[in-house]
Design an enzyme around this catalytic site. Sequence first.
Site, mmCIF file in Angstrom:
data_model
loop_
_atom_site.group_PDB
_atom_site.id
_atom_site.type_symbol
_atom_site.label_atom_id
_atom_site.label_comp_id
_atom_site.label_asym_id
_atom_site.label_seq_id
_atom_site.Cartn_x
_atom_site.Cartn_y
_atom_site.Cartn_z
ATOM 1 N N GLY A 132 8.240 -41.105 -49.855
ATOM 2 C CA GLY A 132 9.199 -40.389 -49.011
ATOM 3 C C GLY A 132 9.959 -39.310 -49.750
ATOM 4 N N GLY A 157 12.528 -38.190 -51.642
ATOM 5 C CA GLY A 157 13.544 -38.808 -52.492
ATOM 6 C C GLY A 157 14.668 -37.883 -52.892
ATOM 7 N N ARG A 185 13.987 -24.418 -49.594
ATOM 8 C CA ARG A 185 12.589 -24.030 -49.433
ATOM 9 C C ARG A 185 12.200 -24.137 -47.964
ATOM 10 N NH1 ARG A 185 9.336 -28.982 -52.468
ATOM 11 N NH2 ARG A 185 9.904 -30.648 -51.026
ATOM 12 N N ASP A 207 0.632 -37.598 -51.505
ATOM 13 C CA ASP A 207 1.949 -37.309 -50.929
ATOM 14 C C ASP A 207 2.392 -35.875 -51.220
ATOM 15 O OD1 ASP A 207 2.100 -38.708 -53.595
ATOM 16 O OD2 ASP A 207 4.138 -37.958 -53.514
#
Length: 694
Positions: free
Chosen positions: A160, A162, A248, A368
């Site tokens: 996930g 983090g 971003r 990921d």
Amino acid sequence: MSFSKSPTPPKSFGTPIPPPLPFPRYPSKFTSSLPCDELSSIGHEDGEDAVPIPDSVLNTPRLVRDAVYSYVNPEDQSEGAFLLSWNKQLAETIGVDKNKLEKAQWTDEEYDRLVKVLTGGARKLPLEEYIAGEKGPRLAQPWALCYGGHQFGYYAGQLGDGRAISLYEAVNPETGESWELQLKGAGKTPYSRFADGYAVLRSSIREYLCAEAVAALGVPSSRSLAITSTKTTVIREEGVEPGSIVCRVAPSWIRFGNFEIFHYRKDRVNLRKLAEYVSEEVFQIPKDNQDEMAEFAEKFRKAEPSKTTEDIKGKAKAVEPEEATEAPPRPVYRNRFAKMFEQIAQRTAIMVSGWQSIGFCHGVMNTDNMSVLGLTIDYGPYAFLDKYDPGWICNHSDSEGRYAFQQQPGICLWNLSKLALTLENLIGAQERVDDLEWLQEQEASPEKEMDLKNRAQDIVVDIMNKSFREVFLKDYRERMNAKLGLGGSDQVRKEDLTNILVPALSWMDDYEVDFHQFFRDLADYEVQGVEDVEQNMEQVELFVKKILPSTIWQARGSVAVEESKSWLAAYHSRIVGSEDLKNDQERRARMNKVNPAFVLRNWVAQKVIERMTESVGKTSTGNKEADPDKDLLDRVLWMCQHPFGEEKQAELTSSTTDGETCEFKRNDAGLEVYGEFVGPVPEWGQGIQCSCSS
């Protein structure tokens, strides 16, 4: 659900989004369409009297189930923070008011509010000002993604976001493009595990610049809107470092790992919800036509009774070897989930062919870190090649070289195979994918589910071959054809790969040739009036001497010249054999438009980091000395966005986001605009590696 008119949100949960940031879509399409972490969603629909969940609970690392995301508030790091750089080029792309693109156009109040939002302090803004408006509320509710992933080849469970928190979605009113703004380094989330959720200045600078550099080189990438300095003290292996946050931007941040976490938890319901969202909203693939699916079923499925795996095994045993014949291929129906996987495979192929053509090493190609949109994301221990070395490992955490430069296309294929596993049942269901009762019945039986997987396998293999392997090879050939000056996509010849490119790369490897300088110098190779390479040996020798390291030239120069003819002869012949390529000046101009003069090499990034760290220190302590590096990030950002060194000096002028003209130093390479950041790689800067924490 309609998103044109947003409901009035509970005041407890709104995050104000002030100008000059583009208008937020509230609620976001993403959060409105997909399941939320139950704990973080408590109270969001409860109106004015809702009691918000404390950040101490929302941001506490924990196991999250049955969710694609969690609502989470960025940590307020706005005290003493300031803006280091603002990307006006991207600001226009995402829909910022054209009268507010430059920092010089902002009021002091606008600047202060922007910095607060970009450093997690938006909740300090007066909420009432942003609730009502002609376009709906100017509010957002930030979230973090929940996903799993394979890290260095092994499934790692829940990972996930983090240290990344998505602020909101924005839609450019002129183009209709949707953009998701995300803060990296904004504090803990439920997915931070044992980390602090912060980002250090050096890693933020690397990501901020490289995303723009890769995009400018024609490779799909996330983008960088802004970078801020915070007073947060961050502890890493290198010691205490200054904190920073990057804003971003991407159309979507969904990754392969978002599918994997549901697959390995055997959560088919949420896996399907995610697949529906990605196929319909991210790729705009329409729902399958029921009439077409019924027609396919009538033609191919009802003609013969379906055979189970045991039926097939039994029949195989009953047939003597000499009687066995190859069965005709089973008809397949490519539903929207197969089409979605096909899109992902194509985009991934184009992304990695781009990496190989520009000499870019990602460093951590875990699933990921793989975008479903085929975008380059999560810039950590990346590197652009210095000398050409196909086995180069830019990440010193990668002890086995899993993500070495030459491995990248194969790793993309491997990662796609892991994504395909998560979609097997949906793809294998083919024309019956919307018959949920039937699909659940298949999945309840191991034998029937295996039949689904077998049906999917043929489709997946075909997609891997045609949408990845063939697309990769075609795109790579076209990119390298242009880099070599051999014309556009209509002039690609298969023999160029074997006769010119592969031998040239091998020669570069043998003689430690700079990958980027090779193509820039090759553009100066002239053929007019010379029929073959043997008549052009004086120029060949000058070319080889120029691009070889001096020590290699002294030790092996004559051999290098002789061995260069293995590919230069074919290259020379290819050029003189085409009227379109013969003109040396035109060919040189074309090559210099695709082969960068400025490359964000690791030594360049390191030099920028060192000088910006010193500059930030001066600003943070109120040092009044003249600071020549105050606008350094703006200048280098411009270089990243204009890497090709256009020949007309007028095209090389630049300005900072404050509207002042940048001053550039001269350099031996003759490219004044890039100052000290071009030319030979200094000895101290050769082969710099970074770690996963970079």
